[in-house]
Design an enzyme around this catalytic site. Structure first.
Site, PDB file in Angstrom:
ATOM      1  N   LYS A 104      -2.328  12.115   4.794  1.00 43.12           N
ATOM      2  CA  LYS A 104      -0.976  12.664   4.904  1.00 43.12           C
ATOM      3  C   LYS A 104      -0.784  13.596   6.153  1.00 43.12           C
ATOM      4  O   LYS A 104       0.152  13.837   7.012  1.00 43.12           O
ATOM      5  CB  LYS A 104      -0.447  13.123   3.704  1.00 43.12           C
ATOM      6  CG  LYS A 104      -0.997  14.312   3.012  1.00 43.12           C
ATOM      7  CD  LYS A 104      -1.819  13.528   1.994  1.00 43.12           C
ATOM      8  CE  LYS A 104      -3.159  14.509   1.392  1.00 43.12           C
ATOM      9  NZ  LYS A 104      -3.791  14.339   0.225  1.00 43.12           N
ATOM     10  N   LYS A 204       3.918  15.221   2.943  1.00 40.72           N
ATOM     11  CA  LYS A 204       4.416  14.067   1.962  1.00 40.72           C
ATOM     12  C   LYS A 204       6.049  13.911   2.122  1.00 40.72           C
ATOM     13  O   LYS A 204       6.484  12.869   2.379  1.00 40.72           O
ATOM     14  CB  LYS A 204       3.846  14.055   0.854  1.00 40.72           C
ATOM     15  CG  LYS A 204       2.309  14.000   0.524  1.00 40.72           C
ATOM     16  CD  LYS A 204       1.866  14.302  -0.981  1.00 40.72           C
ATOM     17  CE  LYS A 204       0.343  13.988  -1.039  1.00 40.72           C
ATOM     18  NZ  LYS A 204      -0.126  14.972  -2.192  1.00 40.72           N
TER      19      LYS A 204
HETATM   20  N1  HSE Z   1      -4.542  17.366  -3.313  1.00 43.05           N
HETATM   21  C1  HSE Z   1      -3.466  16.095  -3.478  1.00 43.05           C
HETATM   22  C2  HSE Z   1      -2.732  16.408  -4.913  1.00 43.05           C
HETATM   23  C3  HSE Z   1      -4.090  14.915  -3.576  1.00 43.05           C
HETATM   24  O1  HSE Z   1      -3.174  17.380  -5.573  1.00 43.05           O
HETATM   25  O2  HSE Z   1      -1.765  15.836  -5.096  1.00 43.05           O
HETATM   26  C4  HSE Z   1      -3.210  13.748  -3.229  1.00 43.05           C
HETATM   27  O3  HSE Z   1      -2.544  13.826  -2.111  1.00 43.05           O
END
Ligand code: HSE
Length: 427
Positions: A104, A204
């Protein structure tokens, strides 16, 4: 049809992809006629995995070797970071390989060049695993909802933060203890700072906003706040007022003003669908002109859920290869829509003032709020106990962010106000 996969990065997700293909290759072949095999893996730290079964797999230490391996049809980039993965993905595309990535940060920061290169080379780019792990949100926005105007997205899109906030709220864990659990369970990024400061969720929401509104989105314009300053007292007071605290990514259509894209802790009413999303689960709520409201939920992090999304993309690409189709490009137009400055957004606000308990303080605080066009919807005041400052907690009606910032600066300058006011936006 045989599809040969090269995986760069044998970490949590890479291992999950190998496991899924080994476990479910037959299921996939029966459903689709596609035979998947992992033919090569690049992992610099492969020596630390003596238990890994390498049967039938060429092992490289350098990801660039996958790009020049003629036996690789699809490169799966699961390295993490931005600089090297960008080089790897662009080289793979230039070399005629389709690409799947879960990265991402790469897509949020360098997506435009990658999307354009894939479109120019007429190659597929699978990015489902980059947002909300195993939940098929990218496919839903690009395909199922293509006939809609998307008006708003609200997402719980960081499993680590949702896990921490749930454990703090429901089990009284400290922030540090809850984070340690999330790390042990494999949700957190290698550097969990990215999770808890909101950076991961911001990547995201930038990807989702770009797809939903068909526009490039600059990460620098996305307002980001994390959960690192959330205190258990605020979680408790919010609960008393009928809210739970979540880290929410918001992308919103604002017509001629542009679009909004932001991430911050948010109070969610307990009866809102998003309030019931607990632990590492993610959810993406979508408001559209024809669908109306809808929500997708599921596991947004971890080895197996994320591998599920990666393999979904691989099979899509395999089917397109079989049928000699090209995948549609991500953007039909490169017209860039402006992001509404954060100060011009409108929200409801939770405010926690720490003030001495003296006559007249409350009217001074509410006076400043009123002067800034901020109206109060509900309020609680706790007794002082042994502390000098009493907590006074209010929730406002909808107000403009820059007015709220001005009001809080004036309130915090009052001599009776003993600590900086805690402000959390509310849905
Ligand atoms: N570190 C991210 C989370 C992993 O905790 O959502 C998934 O992108």
């Amino acid at each position: 049809m045989d599809i040969r996969i090269g995986i760069a990065g044998l970490g949590t997700i890479g291992s999950g992809v190998v496991e899924l293909i080994r476990e479910n290759a037959l299921v996939i072949r029966e459903k689709t006629g596609v035979s998947l095999s992992v033919v090569a893996i690049a992992e610099p730290a492969i020596d630390s995995r003596p238990d890994f079964d390498r049967t039938g797999i060429r092992i490289y230490k350098d990801g660039m070797d996958l790009v020049s391996d003629p036996a690789v049809d699809i490169l799966v980039e699961l390295v993490g970071g931005v600089v090297f993965p960008k080089k790897l993905v662009l080289a793979a595309l230039e070399n005629g390989k389709h690409v799947v990535t879960a990265n991402k940060a790469l897509l949020a920061k360098e997506g435009q060049e990658i999307y354009q290169t894939a479109a120019r080379k007429q190659l597929a780019l699978g990015i489902e695993a980059s947002v909300a792990g195993g939940i098929p949100v990218i496919k839903t926005i690009r395909e199922a909802l293509v006939g809609n105007r998307i008006l708003e997205i609200r997402g719980i899109i960081n499993g680590t933060c949702n896990y921490i906030l749930t454990r703090m709220a429901e089990h009284g864990l400290s922030f540090a203890a809850a984070l340690a659990e999330a790390q042990a369970r494999g949700f957190a990024e290698a550097d969990p700072t990215l999770d808890i400061t909101g950076g991961d969720a911001a990547h995201k929401i930038a990807i989702l906003a770009a797809l939903a509104f068909n526009t490039p989105v600059d990460m620098a314009d996305v307002h980001v706040e994390g959960i690192d300053r959330i205190d258990t007292n605020d979680i408790r007071y919010a609960r008393e007022l009928g809210y739970v605290v979540k880290l929410i990514g918001i992308a919103r259509e604002r017509g001629d003003a542009g679009i909004e894209a932001r991430v911050h802790p948010t109070l969610v009413p307990v009866d809102d669908q998003l309030a019931s999303i607990r632990n590492e689960f993610n959810a993406v709520f979508l408001r559209c002109d024809f669908l109306g409201d809808g929500m997708l939920t599921g596991k947004g992090a971890g080895s197996r859920p994320t591998a599920s999304a990666v393999v979904g993309d691989i099979v899509d690409i395999a089917l397109a290869m079989r049928d000699h189709n090209t995948m549609p490009p991500f953007f039909s137009s490169a017209r860039k829509r402006p992001l509404v400055p954060f100060g011009r957004t409108e929200n409801r606000y939770y405010m926690h003032f720490s003030t001495v308990d003296k006559p007249g303080i409350m009217s001074r605080i509410t006076g400043i709020l009123g002067e800034n066009n901020i109206s109060i919807a509900s309020m609680i005041q706790k007794e002082a106990g042994s502390e000098e400052a009493v907590p006074v907690v209010m929730i406002s009606h909808t107000a403009v962010e820059e007015n709220m910032a001005r009001a809080i600066a004036a309130i915090d300058a009052l001599p009776e106000v003993r600590k900086p006011t805690v402000v959390i936006r509310a849905l």
